[in-house]
Scaffold this motif. Sequence first.
Motif, short mmCIF file in Angstrom:
data_model
loop_
_atom_site.label_atom_id
_atom_site.label_comp_id
_atom_site.label_asym_id
_atom_site.label_seq_id
_atom_site.Cartn_x
_atom_site.Cartn_y
_atom_site.Cartn_z
N ASN A 19 0.84 -1.19 0.00
CA ASN A 19 0.00 0.00 0.00
C ASN A 19 0.88 1.24 0.00
OD1 ASN A 19 0.43 0.97 2.84
ND2 ASN A 19 -0.49 -1.01 3.33
N ASP A 20 0.26 2.40 -0.14
CA ASP A 20 1.05 3.62 -0.31
C ASP A 20 1.63 4.17 0.99
OD1 ASP A 20 -1.23 4.63 0.89
OD2 ASP A 20 -1.83 5.90 -0.80
N GLU A 21 1.45 3.44 2.10
CA GLU A 21 2.06 3.85 3.36
C GLU A 21 3.19 2.90 3.77
OE1 GLU A 21 -1.04 4.15 6.26
OE2 GLU A 21 -1.93 5.94 5.34
N TRP A 22 3.46 1.93 2.95
CA TRP A 22 4.53 0.98 3.26
C TRP A 22 5.89 1.68 3.34
CZ3 TRP A 22 5.00 -4.47 0.65
CH2 TRP A 22 4.10 -5.35 1.25
N THR A 23 6.68 1.26 4.32
CA THR A 23 8.11 1.58 4.35
C THR A 23 8.85 0.38 3.78
OG1 THR A 23 8.45 0.63 6.54
CG2 THR A 23 7.75 2.95 6.45
N TRP A 24 10.15 0.51 3.63
CA TRP A 24 10.92 -0.65 3.17
C TRP A 24 10.96 -1.73 4.24
CZ3 TRP A 24 12.20 -2.17 -1.50
CH2 TRP A 24 12.18 -1.22 -2.53
N ASP A 25 10.82 -1.36 5.51
CA ASP A 25 10.71 -2.38 6.56
C ASP A 25 9.44 -3.21 6.37
OD1 ASP A 25 13.08 -1.67 7.78
OD2 ASP A 25 12.14 -0.32 9.23
N ASP A 26 8.34 -2.56 6.02
CA ASP A 26 7.11 -3.29 5.74
C ASP A 26 7.30 -4.22 4.54
OD1 ASP A 26 5.53 -1.98 7.74
OD2 ASP A 26 5.37 -0.24 6.42
N ALA A 86 15.45 -11.02 -1.96
CA ALA A 86 15.61 -10.67 -3.36
C ALA A 86 16.21 -11.83 -4.14
CB ALA A 86 16.50 -9.44 -3.51
N GLN A 87 15.78 -12.00 -5.35
CA GLN A 87 16.28 -13.05 -6.22
C GLN A 87 17.80 -12.92 -6.35
OE1 GLN A 87 14.87 -12.64 -10.22
NE2 GLN A 87 16.01 -14.40 -11.00
N ALA A 95 21.83 -0.80 3.13
CA ALA A 95 20.42 -1.16 3.33
C ALA A 95 19.84 -1.79 2.07
CB ALA A 95 19.62 0.07 3.73
N TYR A 96 20.19 -1.24 0.92
CA TYR A 96 19.71 -1.82 -0.34
C TYR A 96 20.25 -3.23 -0.52
CZ TYR A 96 19.05 -2.41 -5.39
OH TYR A 96 18.70 -2.90 -6.63
N ALA A 97 21.53 -3.39 -0.32
CA ALA A 97 22.15 -4.71 -0.49
C ALA A 97 21.62 -5.73 0.51
CB ALA A 97 23.67 -4.60 -0.36
N SER A 98 21.13 -5.25 1.67
CA SER A 98 20.62 -6.17 2.69
C SER A 98 19.38 -6.93 2.23
CB SER A 98 20.31 -5.41 3.99
OG SER A 98 19.11 -4.65 3.87
N ILE A 148 26.46 -6.96 -2.45
CA ILE A 148 25.30 -7.86 -2.48
C ILE A 148 25.72 -9.31 -2.31
CG2 ILE A 148 23.55 -8.82 -4.04
CD1 ILE A 148 23.08 -6.00 -5.10
N ARG A 149 26.82 -9.69 -2.94
CA ARG A 149 27.29 -11.08 -2.86
C ARG A 149 28.03 -11.37 -1.55
NH1 ARG A 149 26.85 -13.90 -7.57
NH2 ARG A 149 26.51 -12.72 -9.51
#
Length: 457
Positions: free
Chosen positions: A186-193, A271-272, A260-263, A432-433
């Motif tokens: 939904n439009d209130e999601w954070t990346w934690d959600d 993530a795939q 945080a992105y790589a996590s 990432i790796r």
Amino acid sequence: MTIESQGSNRTFTRRGIFKAAAAVGGTAALAACAPVAGPEAGGDAAMADEPIELEISILAGAPVEPVNELIKASFSEKHPDVTVTFNMVSGDLAEKYYTAAAAGTLSDVFFSADLFVVPFANNNVTLDLTPYTEGDPDVDIDDVFPNMLGLGVFDGKIQMLPSALDVVTLYYNKSLFEEAGAEVPNDEWTWDDFIVNCQKITALETEADGTPRYWGLSNATWSWWATVYPWVVGYGGKILDIENNQSTWSDPNTVEALSAYASLWNEHNIAQPLGLDVGGNAFFLGRAATYCHIQSLRGPVREAAADKFEWDVQVMPLMPDGRHRTGMGTWGMSAYSGGKNLDMSYEYIKQLIRPTVQLEAARAELGVPLLRSVASDPSWMEGLPTPPENLMAFINGADDAILPVIEHPGDCGSFYAGMVSDSYRQALEAVIRGEANAADAFAETDATIQPCLDQNA
């Protein structure tokens, strides 16, 4: 409105053609064109009584060809005596354009894209459209979403008019979220959600080797600037200190952002994995719950999903700065600065941002309107095929969308190609790796880019 021709006295040398201009990948010929001469007597005005022909170079097929058919129809209503012909192009466009410009045979108007804006402007291939738009009663440039317009601007000058509101948006597999007992985005999601709910998806089923069968995020756009750089902005980071001529990928906020992105891969495992081949795009195949891309993927996603799963779109999750940070990518139309009919070239291009053309294109699912006045009118969505249902997600992400950094010297490359692109992608892949931590990896990125900045200071 009349603006005289800027002339066509241009100098192209063999050395200039093959001199690196660094911001376009896969190009073998980049021209170093002489500055455009000032207005000359006998320009467009002197040719007013002569037959005028415009050649337009475009890509065949949707969306470029049918949108240009709309542009042509709109243009011809006002200029019925001008002959417009399409020249279909394909392959390495940059090389073809530069070669044609060197020979003085480039089409009056041509298909372009955001990755070409800087190198084409630097090499004086494109016409500055700014003085044409100023005071034109037919054009309200302020009605264009500014971030979208910004993709066609370099050094404060409009080099390309964009075609549509192409903001990166979150495509999601509604069926997969529901099957996992997760909330749909939904439009209130954070990346934690996002992480919490995608962990339910990776827990659905495992392969024989113990790895998840389903992933929360497709890896298809893992290194695209439009999905990576928004994290940097959302965390208050920066990659270039222009005033001090410093590469700043190792800025603490930038390192935190990219960690945080790589996590999503190396810590939360949602993530795939990079390099994992599932026989095609994981989202299209129902193996990834989300996919980040622009509105033009609606048709391909609809075709791939068919009756296999339900899907929709949503704005990107909120960043720590409280904004739905995201990137953009678009195609558009530019005019050749050495053309013989600059006034008519502009008259053709400006049809792209006429409300009637934007509305027709939107209703034909050829784009999402980039004019605020059209985007705010629900009629553009009437009769469009579904899914997606939440078409306003493509609009609502616009004000939080960001532009790429384009201030690196040409020799150093850019987000799109060259040293900058290669070095940040290598660092990000290593993080990432799990082969390096973000601080060390991006300090190496700075160490790679900084000497180039120093040499071009």
